[in-house]
Design an enzyme around this catalytic site. Structure first.
Site, short mmCIF file in Angstrom:
data_model
loop_
_atom_site.label_atom_id
_atom_site.label_comp_id
_atom_site.label_asym_id
_atom_site.label_seq_id
_atom_site.Cartn_x
_atom_site.Cartn_y
_atom_site.Cartn_z
N THR A 18 -36.51 37.57 -47.82
CA THR A 18 -37.58 37.03 -46.98
C THR A 18 -38.22 35.80 -47.59
OG1 THR A 18 -39.09 38.55 -48.05
CG2 THR A 18 -38.16 39.23 -45.94
N CYS A 19 -38.20 35.66 -48.89
CA CYS A 19 -38.92 34.54 -49.52
C CYS A 19 -38.29 34.20 -50.85
CB CYS A 19 -40.39 34.93 -49.73
SG CYS A 19 -40.51 36.35 -50.81
N CYS A 185 -41.94 21.25 -57.71
CA CYS A 185 -41.53 20.06 -56.92
C CYS A 185 -40.48 19.27 -57.69
CB CYS A 185 -42.73 19.16 -56.65
SG CYS A 185 -44.07 19.97 -55.79
N CYS A 288 -17.54 21.98 -33.90
CA CYS A 288 -18.55 20.91 -33.81
C CYS A 288 -18.62 20.18 -35.15
CB CYS A 288 -19.91 21.51 -33.48
SG CYS A 288 -20.41 22.68 -34.73
N CYS A 291 -19.02 22.20 -38.34
CA CYS A 291 -17.83 22.74 -39.01
C CYS A 291 -17.24 21.68 -39.93
CB CYS A 291 -16.77 23.13 -37.98
SG CYS A 291 -17.31 24.41 -36.85
N CYS A 578 -56.21 -3.79 -6.54
CA CYS A 578 -56.59 -3.62 -7.96
C CYS A 578 -56.12 -2.26 -8.47
CB CYS A 578 -58.10 -3.68 -8.15
SG CYS A 578 -58.85 -5.19 -7.58
N ASP A 1044 -68.84 39.57 -44.98
CA ASP A 1044 -68.27 38.36 -45.58
C ASP A 1044 -68.68 38.40 -47.05
OD1 ASP A 1044 -67.31 35.67 -45.83
OD2 ASP A 1044 -69.40 35.03 -45.84
#
Length: 1497
Positions: A18-19, A185, A288, A291, A578, A1044
């Site tokens: 999944t990740c 990165c 296509c 491929c 106009c 909160d």
């Protein structure tokens, strides 16, 4: 080569990842297996490529190993591919070499080394490596004592070029790469670019934001490298023009002629130039271009393949390979093995073998053409049939791979391709045919004079890529236009995003996909706008790509909502021509879908595509036609949601009813008194019925003006008409609507009662007048005014309360900036011009300048500048956020200290602030008002009364016909002149009407409003403002209270918790550190700086600090400055101590010496101030210290980590390049929070903490106040969704918050409770406002609600009891025992029920709010902090809490024992705290439970 030394590779499909965390887990686990040399897992392609030793592992065992980890692994092709190895001969050069065992173990541990043989006598080592994982130079770096034996370099696998020759044509290129934030990165870029064919080496520097690339220009161009970096999602610019690595002609000659000695094992001494052969395969099963690229990329990674060209039209693959290393059969199998494994391959046997001698090879290798063939020619080919950038890329990709092609530039706009080639190796005709083979029409340009480019033989060779680069720069705008023609746009609803990094992740990954031109994701709206090429990709596939990244995605079908709509006022139009002129000009314009201009109103309505054109362009176009155009000024307030109209109409209805009701009441009271007087006369003097009637009719009001019409009835009628039709108008409307929906509510009952009473009274009056009756009929004209007065009052008050909530939106909307400063930049980002425009005219893509202190007008991305930005608007967190180039900014947030240039990404209704406004609106409109209990009751009551009155009517008609005497006896106005039938019907009607009137729901209507009025009044006296009846009624049903964090459970401002001194006190005292730090931070605008300065001033007991110079701040890192003049602060401190000592001394012995001593001490101070010392100060995080060359030892690091775990911010202090202090800062919990949470729980409510802050801090705060369920990292829109989710589970939810980011959730919750010190918007959105910043008022408001609702229920009992007794009497049930209800009695009963309801409500005034001490007494000894293991933290909106990783048995035992010890300790601690004889008020809240919160100095 020894076959036993072979190494194989296999590709296994892996489902269920999944990740990137899954990828990392598989790579770590499988990489550690014995015999696995290398593993690369791809999340996008869902596969794992593994290089392994076949003696130790098989594809099957590897597949099972991945299966065991919980993923689905599938082996499509169980046949492994051989991997080429290389043998290195190393000799020991150092005089003192490390022991051989050490060398052997070091090398065997290295990834990519398969075997090592050592010969200590000859001081040599033979190492077999996998060149795709590790190379010779890395091996030499690992063991510096070894060096590569240049004579014995044998490549068992014959890699294409000689090592030395490869160096000859290399070019070094430096690029600026923007947008990198971390090492992930840099490794992404290095990984992606390093794999490209022709790139030799790449090093990316995060600090300098640049990449250095060494590449071979005959294989790849600088522009292509730049494109590839941008495809990963980072903007790149070429810094310096590429330079050839300096190898002159002599060097190249020498490299060419280097003889290569073979190893002892090799017999022939030939130079290692291999045979290059070509084979053509016929491939079935390609569909296509995908491929084609799949096969090409798979084969070109094999080291024995020099080049490969696949043609989709001819179904062929032309492969150039090294005949000495591989056979065509192996290649055929390799193609068949390529996933999805559906290709059928056959060979054409046309194998042409071109045996390459060194000289012919030198012609083929382009770096050597520098020497042997300085000619390059250029040809232009016309290409038709290209539709998009994808065609351009595929042509460039295929032609570049042709022998002799140096470079190619294809222009989509001009339909031309410019090719530079070597005339000895290829010709324009060959190239034209190659392009035609790809399915495009290609023809040679007529003016095709070959252009000759001279290549010099030294390093000053002019580089062709620079012109290429210039060319692409010129072409880009046209590309975009073309792209717009072929592209479509779709909108995708994305769920599960929690922060800006999710947005960046989706945008970056989607941009890499072929066929996607642009991606824009809006976090708050949870929407992605994607522009794509429909020929390549479709929206469902895009949604699938987003799902693969771990988010939920669905395609929004009616996607026209992305169109911009513009309303303009156009002045200067005179006639229809106009109008036509404007409409036709605009509709011709690209990007405008629809335009309609109305001459009469001077308005223009335009629909447009905001990506192509914007409002400013449209206005400009209209103005260029000679008209004036301006925006229709929008009402920025939320007028559509306020209740002004309703408030006005109910107020009017109430006043009208009241005006007419007062005289009616007067008349009614007068009649009641008169009737009572007559009754006593009748009782005392035994008058006959006739005498009574004559006395009654002689009274003033009963006098008849006309026969059958008395003054009383006339006045009542005149007063009733306006009330019935003007006062009651809205009731009629509401009742009609209710009946239309087949429901009966309060309005239906009121309308029914008043209309029947009015109509019956009117009819009976007219009949009496017609009959010229002597006795006045009994009318019910007093009913409507009385009813309407009470009910209109209730409705009016209700709407006044509701109107308050909509002010929230007006406040929110006012947060928006009204103007924006748009700037135009030249190519070097230098500002050319600035203009102020209305915020509605800002277009996507505009560059906007935001000065310090300014609001961001729209959402955007920073393109230049550094600043801190206050985003508490959205996140609710007090800390400002550092913004630099590439960061995203939110409309409405405030720029603090630096000027920024931003590029607008979301404008108008798409900005985050507009989304919050929309959320609040939706919440307020979707929150159904509580079905008033009275309405519910009326639902049953109305039909019941109607049935009873109809039954009364029918029963009396039947009784009348059966036994007329009863009617005759009890009908007061019985007149002999009327027929029996009429008498019976009139009597029955009167009885049934009496039933309807006594059942009049007046007191029912009062039961709720009066209790609510008193309840809200009592609340206000106790500091709890309740807006209307709904929240008051709803609060008692609440099952879940959501708090909160920032500003609600905590104070919302950072405070210093702890100062730790890291040097000995004799070298630097604590006070000295505080003086230095306080002075340094006094210049900082950051809340943390302000907190530190405030703390230092308190500790040093001073208002002024030292002097600070050279102050510099680096956002996100820290500050540096120089501090002087702090000695005064320290001596002031010493002087105080001295002064105290002197005072004490003078108490014992009266002496004059204290004057002298004080003067002498002041002299000392002055003397010391004169040579003030200067300190160099650094304050900031770890990174800041490391950047400034300071070493952070483990102890300091551990204590920082410990603070961070507790949700604090740890700041390091260095003075004169020495670490000397650590300051922990945190937002502290309010003292009453723990008690409030405890009491709410004891009331049977579930308490939840929901915050936008990180999970560490949230967990720490929750454990301090005793909350066990936490939702962290939650966005404002997710707060709403979370509240909805709780409501859908059947809970009534109260939300307690204080920030703008809480306002949508406050509006959505059944009861929104705002803290009085919070933002205006939150206060307006909430239903309940706590004026005092005290959480115990949350408890009080729920308590008050429970009391009020109880009171309302008692009121209903009072209201109904009269009806239940009165209705049977009115119906005449008790007539036989002489109990008859006279009409005035009905009115009296009605009035009495109303009075008793009002009195009952007034009893609420006696409510008293419990005090802090009461609560504390109640909770004593039961509170205790929660251990972190008891708290479940959910991140974002998902309901799956972050479970701890699976622990082994041993870990579990250790954790369990640790937990039980902790619980013992905490019990002991709580016993200690209770054991003190008289604990002070706060000891229970702050007491011993809080470790190290006090300053450990």
């Amino acid at each position: 080569m020894d076959p036993s030394m072979s190494v194989n590779s296999v590709t296994i499909s892996v489902e269920g990842m999944t990740c990137s965390s899954c990828v990392w887990t598989i790579e770590q686990r499988i990489g550690k297996l014995n015999g696995v040399h290398h593993i690369k897992v791809s999340l996008e392609e869902k596969n794992a490529a593994i290089i392994y030793d076949p003696k130790l592992q098989t594809p099957k065992t590897l597949q099972e190993a991945i299966d065991d980890m919980g993923f689905d692994a599938v082996l499509h092709n169980p046949k492994p591919l051989p991997v080429l190895t290389e043998t290195l001969f190393l000799t020991v050069t150092a005089s003192l070499a490390p022991p051989w065992e050490h060398i052997q173990s070091t090398l065997l541990k290295t990834k990519g080394v398969t075997d090592i043989k050592i010969s200590p006598q000859q001081r040599t080592a033979v190492v077999i490596i996998i060149p795709s994982i590790v190379n010779a130079s890395q091996i030499v770096e690992l063991v510096p004592a070894l060096s590569l034996d240049p004579g014995a370099l044998e490549k068992t696998s014959g890699i294409c070029e000689d090592f030395s020759m490869a160096q000859a044509g290399e070019v070094m290129l430096k690029m600026k790469v923007e947008g990198m934030t971390c090492h992930s990165c840099t490794s992404t870029i290095e990984g992606k670019i390093g794999k490209l064919q022709g790139v030799q080496r790449i090093k990316v520097s995060l600090d300098n934001q640049e990449a250095t690339v060494v590449y071979q220009p005959h294989l790849i161009t600088a522009e292509e490298i730049k494109k590839q970096i941008e495809a990963v999602g980072f903007p790149a610019f070429i810094k310096k023009q590429p330079k050839y690595l300096k190898l002159g002609a002599i060097d190249i000659e020498r490299l060419k002629n280097t003889p290569v000695k073979s190893s002892e094992g090799s017999q022939q001494r030939s130079p290692s130039y291999t045979n290059n052969s070509t084979v053509i395969f016929i491939i079935d099963g390609m569909h296509c271009k995908s491929c084609v690229s799949n096969i090409e990329s798979a084969l070109s990674t094999l080291q024995y393949v020099s080049s490969v060209v696949v043609s989709l039209e001819n179904r062929t693959a032309t492969v150039k390979y090294k005949a000495s290393l591989v056979t065509p059969e192996t290649l055929r199998k390799a193609i068949e093995a390529i996933s999805p494994g559906q290709y059928r391959v056959s060979s054409t046997n046309e194998i042409e073998s071109t045996s390459n001698s060194p000289s012919s090879s030198s012609l083929q290798k382009s770096p050597l053409n520098i020497v042997s063939q300085p000619l390059t020619q250029e040809t232009v080919i016309n290409i038709d049939g290209m539709t998009c950038n994808s065609c351009v890329q595929s042509i460039e990709g295929v032609i570049l791979k042709k022998a002799g092609v140096k470079s190619i530039r294809v222009s989509l706009a001009n339909g031309k391709g410019t090719v530079e080639y070597d005339p000895l190796l290829t010709s324009p005709e060959t190239l034209r045919e190659a392009i035609e083979d790809m399915g495009f029409d290609a023809s040679l340009s007529d003016t095709n004079e070959p252009l000759v480019v001279i290549a010099q033989s030294s390093s000053e060779m002019p580089l062709l890529t620079s012109t290429n680069e210039f060319h692409t720069k010129m072409m880009t705008p046209i590309h975009d236009k073309e792209e717009a023609k072929t592209s479509s746009k779709c909108y995708i609803q994305v769920t599960g995003m929690t922060c800006a990094s999710c947005v960046a992740n989706i945008e970056r990954n989607l941009r890499r996909e072929e066929g996607i031109y642009s991606v824009l994701v809006a976090l708050m709206a949870g929407k992605a706008e994607v522009r794509y090429n429909p020929a390549v990709i479709q929206p469902p596939m895009i949604a699938e790509l987003i799902r693969e990244l771990g988010f939920g995605a669905t395609v929004i079908q009616n996607a026209d909502e992305g169109d911009g709509v513009l309303e303009l006022v156009v002045r200067g139009m005179t006639c229809a021509s106009c109008v036509h002129k404007i409409e036709s000009t605009l509709t011709k314009h690209g990007g405008i879908f629809y335009c309609s201009v109305a001459l009469a109103t001077n308005k223009a309505h335009i629909k447009y595509d905001p990506e192509i054109i914007g409002p400013r362009d449209i206005i400009h176009t209209i103005e260029s036609l000679g008209f004036e155009a301006s925006l229709v000024k929008k009402d920025r307030s939320a007028s559509h949601l306020d209740h002004k109209r309703e408030i006005r109409q109910w107020r009017r209805a109430f006043l009208v009813s009241l005006f007419f009701c007062i005289p009616v009441m007067g008349l009614m009271i007068y009649m009641m008194v008169m009737d009572h007087h007559l009754a006593t006369l009748h009782h005392n003097q035994n008058m006959s019925q006739e005498e009574m009637i004559s006395i009654h009719s002689s009274t003033f009001l009963e006098r008849q003006i006309l026969p059958g019409l008395s003054i009383m009835n006339l006045l009542s009628f005149l007063l009733c008409v306006p009330v019935q039709f003007f006062g009651g108008w809205h009731f009629y409307i509401q009742a009609y609507k209710a009946l239309k929906h087949k429901t009966a509510n309060m309005d239906v009952l009121i309308v029914l009662a008043t209309t029947i009473a009015f109509a019956y009274s009117l009819v009976i009056l007219l009949v009496a007048m017609y009959e010229r009756a002597k006795v006045n009929p009994v009318t019910f004209f007093d009913t409507p005014p009385m009813l309407f007065v009470f009910i209109a009052l209730g409705r009016w008050l209700e709407h006044v309360a509701k109107g308050k909530t909509s002010e929230a939106l007006a406040k929110l909307i006012s947060l928006q900036a009204t103007e924006a400063t748009i700037v135009t930049l030249d190519s070097d980002n230098i500002v050319l011009s600035e203009e102020q425009v209305d915020v509605e005219l800002v277009q996507r893509g505009d560059i906007i300048k935001v000065v310090p202190g300014g609001k961001f007008p729209v959402d955007g991305r920073v393109i230049e500048g550094h600043s801190m930005v206050d985003e508490s608007l959205i996140t609710g967190e007090a800390m400002p956020v550092a913004k630099k180039s590439g960061s995203t900014v939110i409309a409405g947030s405030i720029n603090q200290n630096g000027s920024l240039l931003i590029r607008a990404t979301h404008v108008g209704a798409d900005t985050t602030l507009s989304q919050i406004v929309r959320l609040v609106e939706e919440a307020q409109t979707s929150k159904a008002p509580i079905q008033q209990f009275a309405d519910k009751l009326s639902g049953y009551f109305v039909p019941f009364i109607v049935i009873v009155s109809i039954a009364t009517l029918l029963v009396w008609i039947i009784i009348g016909f059966l036994n007329f005497e009863i009617v005759e006896t009890y009908f007061p106005g019985y007149n002999r002149s009327i027929s029996r039938t009429e008498t019976i019907i009139r009597f029955a009607f009167q009885a049934s009407i009496t039933v309807l009137c006594i059942a009049c729901p007046c007191s029912l209507g009062l039961a709720t409003p009066t209790a609510v009025m008193v309840g809200t009044g009592v609340g206000a006296q106790n500091g709890i403002l309740i807006k209307g009846g709904e929240p008051l009624e709803m609060a008692h049903k609440v099952k879940v209270v959501v708090f909160d964090k920032t500003g609600t459970i905590t104070h919302g401002t950072p405070v210093v918790n702890q100062v730790k001194v890291l040097v000995e006190s004799n070298r630097m005292s604590c006070n000295k550190i505080l003086a230095i730090v306080g002075t340094a931070e006094s210049n900082s605008e950051h809340p943390l700086g302000a907190a530190i300065t405030k703390y230092c001033k308190q500790e040093l007991d001073t208002e002024t600090l030292g002097t600070c110079i050279d102050f510099q701040v680096v956002p996100g890192c820290g500050i540096s400055c120089k501090v002087t003049n702090i000695e005064g602060l320290l001596h002031k401190d010493n002087w105080k101590i001295e002064e105290n000592n002197i005072k004490n001394a003078s108490l014992v012995q009266i002496d004059t010496s204290n004057e002298q001593s004080s003067t002498s001490s002041s002299m000392i101070i002055d003397a010391q101030l004169s040579n003030a010392q200067q300190y160099k100060v650094l304050i900031g995080n770890r990174e800041w210290m490391i950047r400034n060359g300071l070493v952070i030892n483990n102890d300091v690091n551990d204590s920082m980590t410990e603070h961070e775990r507790k949700g604090r911010t740890a700041v390091l202090v260095a003075v004169d390049d020495e670490l000397c202090g650590l300051i922990a800062i945190a937002d502290t919990v309010k003292p009453e929070a723990e008690l409030a949470v405890h009491i709410l729980k004891s009331m049977g409510l579930e308490v939840v903490l929901m915050t936008g802050d990180n999970s560490k801090t949230a967990r720490s705060i929750a454990s301090q106040v005793g909350i066990t369920k936490v939702f962290a990292e939650v966005l404002p829109s997710h707060k709403v969704a979370k509240v909805k989710q709780l409501q859908e589970e059947g809970n009534r939810v109260a939300m307690v918050g204080d920030g703008i980011n809480d306002s949508p959730a406050l509006a959505m919750a059944n009861v929104g409770i705002a803290i009085g010190t919070g933002t205006d918007v939150a206060i307006e959105a909430a239903d309940v406002v706590l004026i005092r910043n005290d959480l115990l008022d949350v408890v009080a408001s729920i308590d008050l609600s429970r009391k009020t609702v109880k009171r309302i229920r008692i009121n209903f009992v009072f209201a109904l009891i009269y009806n239940l007794i009165g209705i049977p009497i009115a119906a005449g049930v008790f007539m036989p025992i002489g109990l008859v209800l006279q009409p005035w009695m009905g009115s009296a009963a009605m009035a009495a029920s109303s009075v008793s309801v009002v009195l009952s409500s007034l009893l609420l005034k006696l409510y008293r709010k419990p005090t802090y001490e009461n609560y504390e007494l109640h909770a004593r000894g039961q509170m205790g902090q929660k251990s972190p293991s008891e708290i479940s933290v959910h991140v974002g909106i998902d309901d799956t809490s972050r479970n701890s990783p699976k622990l082994g048995l041993l870990d579990r035992i250790v954790n369990y024992s640790r937990a039980s010890i902790n619980s013992l300790l905490s019990d002991k601690r709580s016993l200690n705290s209770v054991g003190t004889s008289e604990p002070d008020k706060h000891s229970l809240l702050v007491g011993d439970c809080r470790e190290d919160d006090d300053s450990a100095l």
